[in-house]
Design a protein around this motif. Structure first.
Motif, PDB file in Angstrom:
ATOM      1  N   PRO A  88       0.833  -1.209   0.000  1.00  0.00           N
ATOM      2  CA  PRO A  88       0.000   0.000   0.000  1.00  0.00           C
ATOM      3  C   PRO A  88       0.866   1.257   0.000  1.00  0.00           C
ATOM      4  O   PRO A  88       1.707   1.444   0.886  1.00  0.00           O
ATOM      5  CB  PRO A  88      -0.799  -0.127   1.303  1.00  0.00           C
ATOM      6  CG  PRO A  88       0.000  -1.046   2.178  1.00  0.00           C
ATOM      7  CD  PRO A  88       0.723  -1.971   1.257  1.00  0.00           C
ATOM      8  N   VAL A  89       0.708   2.101  -1.011  1.00  0.00           N
ATOM      9  CA  VAL A  89       1.410   3.375  -1.099  1.00  0.00           C
ATOM     10  C   VAL A  89       0.402   4.436  -1.524  1.00  0.00           C
ATOM     11  O   VAL A  89      -0.649   4.121  -2.078  1.00  0.00           O
ATOM     12  CB  VAL A  89       2.599   3.330  -2.085  1.00  0.00           C
ATOM     13  CG1 VAL A  89       3.637   2.307  -1.654  1.00  0.00           C
ATOM     14  CG2 VAL A  89       2.123   3.042  -3.498  1.00  0.00           C
ATOM     15  N   ARG A  90       0.750   5.712  -1.274  1.00  0.00           N
ATOM     16  CA  ARG A  90      -0.188   6.782  -1.613  1.00  0.00           C
ATOM     17  C   ARG A  90      -0.223   7.056  -3.099  1.00  0.00           C
ATOM     18  O   ARG A  90      -1.278   7.355  -3.665  1.00  0.00           O
ATOM     19  CB  ARG A  90       0.189   8.076  -0.851  1.00  0.00           C
ATOM     20  CG  ARG A  90      -0.816   9.198  -1.048  1.00  0.00           C
ATOM     21  CD  ARG A  90      -2.138   8.825  -0.427  1.00  0.00           C
ATOM     22  NE  ARG A  90      -3.213   9.752  -0.757  1.00  0.00           N
ATOM     23  CZ  ARG A  90      -4.054   9.596  -1.759  1.00  0.00           C
ATOM     24  NH1 ARG A  90      -3.929   8.550  -2.576  1.00  0.00           N
ATOM     25  NH2 ARG A  90      -5.024  10.452  -1.974  1.00  0.00           N
ATOM     26  N   ALA A  91       0.928   7.006  -3.759  1.00  0.00           N
ATOM     27  CA  ALA A  91       0.980   7.353  -5.180  1.00  0.00           C
ATOM     28  C   ALA A  91       2.287   6.874  -5.777  1.00  0.00           C
ATOM     29  O   ALA A  91       3.226   6.500  -5.065  1.00  0.00           O
ATOM     30  CB  ALA A  91       0.825   8.869  -5.364  1.00  0.00           C
ATOM     31  N   ALA A  92       2.341   6.916  -7.106  1.00  0.00           N
ATOM     32  CA  ALA A  92       3.552   6.543  -7.845  1.00  0.00           C
ATOM     33  C   ALA A  92       3.847   7.622  -8.882  1.00  0.00           C
ATOM     34  O   ALA A  92       2.936   8.112  -9.560  1.00  0.00           O
ATOM     35  CB  ALA A  92       3.375   5.195  -8.527  1.00  0.00           C
ATOM     36  N   ILE A  93       5.119   7.987  -8.974  1.00  0.00           N
ATOM     37  CA  ILE A  93       5.595   8.923 -10.000  1.00  0.00           C
ATOM     38  C   ILE A  93       6.636   8.173 -10.822  1.00  0.00           C
ATOM     39  O   ILE A  93       7.656   7.728 -10.289  1.00  0.00           O
ATOM     40  CB  ILE A  93       6.202  10.187  -9.374  1.00  0.00           C
ATOM     41  CG1 ILE A  93       5.170  10.911  -8.501  1.00  0.00           C
ATOM     42  CG2 ILE A  93       6.733  11.122 -10.467  1.00  0.00           C
ATOM     43  CD1 ILE A  93       5.745  12.084  -7.710  1.00  0.00           C
ATOM     44  N   LEU A  94       6.365   8.017 -12.112  1.00  0.00           N
ATOM     45  CA  LEU A  94       7.208   7.191 -12.969  1.00  0.00           C
ATOM     46  C   LEU A  94       7.768   8.040 -14.102  1.00  0.00           C
ATOM     47  O   LEU A  94       7.012   8.595 -14.902  1.00  0.00           O
ATOM     48  CB  LEU A  94       6.396   6.012 -13.515  1.00  0.00           C
ATOM     49  CG  LEU A  94       5.672   5.190 -12.423  1.00  0.00           C
ATOM     50  CD1 LEU A  94       4.721   4.187 -13.053  1.00  0.00           C
ATOM     51  CD2 LEU A  94       6.676   4.496 -11.525  1.00  0.00           C
ATOM     52  N   ILE A  95       9.089   8.132 -14.153  1.00  0.00           N
ATOM     53  CA  ILE A  95       9.785   8.991 -15.120  1.00  0.00           C
ATOM     54  C   ILE A  95      10.440   8.118 -16.187  1.00  0.00           C
ATOM     55  O   ILE A  95      11.178   7.187 -15.869  1.00  0.00           O
ATOM     56  CB  ILE A  95      10.862   9.848 -14.412  1.00  0.00           C
ATOM     57  CG1 ILE A  95      10.298  10.500 -13.132  1.00  0.00           C
ATOM     58  CG2 ILE A  95      11.426  10.887 -15.365  1.00  0.00           C
ATOM     59  CD1 ILE A  95       9.125  11.418 -13.358  1.00  0.00           C
ATOM     60  N   THR A  96      10.183   8.423 -17.457  1.00  0.00           N
ATOM     61  CA  THR A  96      10.676   7.626 -18.592  1.00  0.00           C
ATOM     62  C   THR A  96      10.554   6.131 -18.301  1.00  0.00           C
ATOM     63  O   THR A  96      11.535   5.391 -18.404  1.00  0.00           O
ATOM     64  CB  THR A  96      12.127   7.998 -18.976  1.00  0.00           C
ATOM     65  OG1 THR A  96      12.996   7.769 -17.850  1.00  0.00           O
ATOM     66  CG2 THR A  96      12.230   9.441 -19.408  1.00  0.00           C
ATOM     67  N   PRO A  97       9.344   5.671 -17.971  1.00  0.00           N
ATOM     68  CA  PRO A  97       9.168   4.272 -17.580  1.00  0.00           C
ATOM     69  C   PRO A  97       8.914   3.358 -18.772  1.00  0.00           C
ATOM     70  O   PRO A  97       8.808   3.805 -19.922  1.00  0.00           O
ATOM     71  CB  PRO A  97       7.942   4.338 -16.667  1.00  0.00           C
ATOM     72  CG  PRO A  97       7.091   5.389 -17.318  1.00  0.00           C
ATOM     73  CD  PRO A  97       8.071   6.419 -17.873  1.00  0.00           C
ATOM     74  N   TYR A  98       8.754   2.086 -18.480  1.00  0.00           N
ATOM     75  CA  TYR A  98       8.546   1.073 -19.515  1.00  0.00           C
ATOM     76  C   TYR A  98       7.458   0.108 -19.077  1.00  0.00           C
ATOM     77  O   TYR A  98       7.162  -0.035 -17.880  1.00  0.00           O
ATOM     78  CB  TYR A  98       9.842   0.301 -19.763  1.00  0.00           C
ATOM     79  CG  TYR A  98      10.557  -0.127 -18.492  1.00  0.00           C
ATOM     80  CD1 TYR A  98      10.158  -1.258 -17.789  1.00  0.00           C
ATOM     81  CD2 TYR A  98      11.617   0.624 -17.991  1.00  0.00           C
ATOM     82  CE1 TYR A  98      10.796  -1.641 -16.629  1.00  0.00           C
ATOM     83  CE2 TYR A  98      12.260   0.251 -16.821  1.00  0.00           C
ATOM     84  CZ  TYR A  98      11.859  -0.886 -16.147  1.00  0.00           C
ATOM     85  OH  TYR A  98      12.482  -1.259 -14.981  1.00  0.00           O
ATOM     86  N   ASP A  99       6.877  -0.570 -20.050  1.00  0.00           N
ATOM     87  CA  ASP A  99       5.934  -1.640 -19.750  1.00  0.00           C
ATOM     88  C   ASP A  99       6.664  -2.875 -19.256  1.00  0.00           C
ATOM     89  O   ASP A  99       6.215  -3.568 -18.357  1.00  0.00           O
ATOM     90  CB  ASP A  99       5.070  -1.959 -20.972  1.00  0.00           C
ATOM     91  CG  ASP A  99       5.875  -2.102 -22.257  1.00  0.00           C
ATOM     92  OD1 ASP A  99       7.022  -1.590 -22.322  1.00  0.00           O
ATOM     93  OD2 ASP A  99       5.365  -2.711 -23.211  1.00  0.00           O
TER      94      ASP A  99
END
Length: 282
Positions: A177-188
């Motif tokens: 459980p986390v509040r949010a995710a920030i993903l920079i130049t991510p991939y599938d």
């Protein structure tokens, strides 16, 4: 007589040709197998690029240095507070495959979060060991547990990952459980990225570190901010789009114009988008 002559000599004419073709085919197959073997046995050196931390930054953040015990390693990291923050977020940051995470620590005052936690992967900086998908996943879980042991509520934890590190952040968003995710130049998935760069090789079968982010994305209900670079030639923005499609929680994606894989944070909207997102999930 002419027909008989042609019929008589034809097999002898073709035999050298067939032999040459078979020899060429064997060389081609052998070369293909050799390339696959080199890719398989050298993949760690193509995925992970451990580096030391900048000496001046290590000195600047010496007082914020932390150590996180795991079952088989002691992770080195830094817990950098931001007294001016207006959100209670504590960001667990996971860097790129050749990144010195202390550079992100040095930008903590630009991020509207109570703290930014950066940790060296195994083999990076002062953390011993060798990096790999399993070790990075295990260490990500250990960092999460460490934050909770320091009194951070799960609803204040924001996972943030860049490039390679987006795979660790995605895993945590799906597993904890986390509040949010920030993903920079991510991939599938890292396997999908490798297949983009090596379309004629069976990389999905050869890769020992596939980092299947889309699988984790399908399990989470965590809000996500995805930032991709328009001119990313390392992890093309199409992979971020596919991750966005797989993400099961609330989500938004922005492709930042005129940026590449290594300079996306220089875009004028980068920190604005990050901080606006943090304000909405506080």
């Amino acid at each position: 007589m002419t027909d008989c002559g042609v019929g008589y000599f034809y097999p002898f004419t073709m035999r050298p040709v067939l032999t040459t073709l078979m020899t060429a085919l064997l060389f081609a197959v052998g070369g293909f197998v050799l390339i696959c073997a080199l890719l398989y046995f050298s993949q760690e050196s193509s995925i992970f690029f451990p580096r030391p931390n900048d000496a001046q930054l290590r000195e600047r953040y010496a007082a914020q240095r932390i150590e996180i015990e795991t079952a088989d390693a002691k992770l080195e990291g830094w817990w950098v507070e931001n007294a001016q923050a207006t959100t209670p977020a504590v960001i667990l940051y996971f860097g790129g495959n050749a990144e010195d995470v202390l550079y992100t620590a040095s930008t903590a005052q630009q991020i509207d979060a109570r703290a930014v936690v950066v940790v060296n992967y195994r083999g990076y900086g002062g953390t011993p060991g060798k990096p790999g998908q399993k070790s990075l996943y295990d260490d990500g879980l250990a960092i999460y547990d460490y934050a909770l042991e320091r009194g951070v509520p799960a609803e204040h934890v924001v996972v943030m990952g860049r490039s390679l590190g987006s795979g660790v952040a995605s895993m945590l968003a799906g597993a904890r459980p986390v509040r949010a995710a920030i993903l920079i130049t991510p991939y599938d998935s890292l396997a999908a990225v490798a297949a983009t760069h090596y379309p004629f090789l069976p990389v999905r079968l050869l890769l020992r570190h596939p980092f299947p982010s889309s699988d984790w994305a399908a399990r989470t209900r965590t809000p996500a901010l995805i930032l991709a670079a328009e001119h990313d030639n390392v992890v093309p923005a199409t992979h971020a789009q596919k991750l966005f499609q797989a993400w099961a929680g609330p989500k938004q994606i922005h492709v930042l114009a005129q940026t590449g894989h290594n300079d996306i944070e220089t875009h004028a909207d980068y920190y604005r988008l990050v901080n606006e997102f943090l304000a909405t999930v506080r």
